[in-house]
Scaffold this motif. Structure first.
Motif, PDB file in Angstrom:
ATOM      1  N   ILE A  53       3.899   4.770  -3.350  1.00  0.00           N
ATOM      2  CA  ILE A  53       3.445   4.304  -4.666  1.00  0.00           C
ATOM      3  C   ILE A  53       4.588   4.356  -5.667  1.00  0.00           C
ATOM      4  N   SER A  54       5.320   5.459  -5.683  1.00  0.00           N
ATOM      5  CA  SER A  54       6.452   5.602  -6.613  1.00  0.00           C
ATOM      6  C   SER A  54       7.572   4.620  -6.295  1.00  0.00           C
ATOM      7  N   ALA A  55       7.885   4.458  -5.021  1.00  0.00           N
ATOM      8  CA  ALA A  55       8.963   3.546  -4.622  1.00  0.00           C
ATOM      9  C   ALA A  55       8.625   2.104  -4.979  1.00  0.00           C
ATOM     10  N   LYS A  56       7.368   1.722  -4.775  1.00  0.00           N
ATOM     11  CA  LYS A  56       6.951   0.357  -5.100  1.00  0.00           C
ATOM     12  C   LYS A  56       7.000   0.113  -6.606  1.00  0.00           C
ATOM     13  N   ARG A  57       6.706   1.140  -7.393  1.00  0.00           N
ATOM     14  CA  ARG A  57       6.820   0.998  -8.852  1.00  0.00           C
ATOM     15  C   ARG A  57       8.263   0.718  -9.262  1.00  0.00           C
ATOM     16  N   CYS A  60      10.830  -1.273  -4.790  1.00  0.00           N
ATOM     17  CA  CYS A  60      11.286  -1.174  -3.405  1.00  0.00           C
ATOM     18  C   CYS A  60      10.266  -1.777  -2.440  1.00  0.00           C
ATOM     19  N   HIS A  61      10.771  -2.208  -1.295  1.00  0.00           N
ATOM     20  CA  HIS A  61       9.955  -2.705  -0.185  1.00  0.00           C
ATOM     21  C   HIS A  61       9.879  -1.556   0.812  1.00  0.00           C
ATOM     22  N   VAL A  62       8.671  -1.116   1.158  1.00  0.00           N
ATOM     23  CA  VAL A  62       8.524   0.063   2.001  1.00  0.00           C
ATOM     24  C   VAL A  62       7.830  -0.278   3.318  1.00  0.00           C
TER      25      VAL A  62
END
Length: 166
Positions: A53-57, A60-62
């Protein structure tokens, strides 16, 4: 390029906040300085879900990986893969297939020696593959602690049932 509408709400009127006139809301164009980063998340539990959730904010592509389908982080990730992180071939395949900018180990049951090798080949592992190798290996943590003079509970190692009962 993305169109972003800039809202300017600093006009104070009679002690309150006033909405800006429509001509203040002007579209502006911003070109991303850094392209989207791809993260390969190894382990997809609840902590991994919060990470995704934090990375997508941050844009980032996870790709979330775990040994079972429907793991919490997989539910919010862009992509997912199901395989055992203890399977060296599958782990190498996931890294080679997705070619991530960052590999993030979030699970203890993982072939950390693979992370050490791919990091030496130029892959970025966060935390470092060495840190992952040390922290994922409980026996090694105990040995390092004793070597540093840290007080620990008494422990010993046993390779057989006979040694365990001795």
């Amino acid at each position: 390029m993305a169109n972003i509408y800039w809202h300017y709400f600093t006009n104070h009127h009679a002690g309150g906040l006033m909405s800006p006139p429509h001509d203040v809301m002007k579209p502006i164009s911003i070109q991303q300085e850094h392209p989207m980063k791809k993260i390969l998340l190894l382990g997809s539990g609840e902590l991994g879900k919060e990470f995704v959730i934090s990375a997508k904010r941050l844009g980032c592509h996870v790709v979330a990986c775990d040994s079972y389908a429907g793991a919490p982080a997989m539910q919010v990730a862009d992509e997912h893969m199901v395989f055992s992180m203890l399977d060296e071939v599958a782990l190498r395949h996931a890294i080679a297939t997705h070619q991530p900018d960052f590999v993030v180990p979030e699970i203890e049951a993982i072939r950390t020696e693979v992370l050490l090798e791919v990091e030496l080949q130029g892959q970025t592992v966060i935390p470092s593959a060495r840190a992952a190798n040390l922290t994922m290996n409980r026996d090694r943590i105990r040995d390092v602690a004793v070597g540093l003079g840290v007080r620990t509970a008494q422990f010993s190692y046993a390779d057989t049932a006979v040694e365990l009962l001795a």
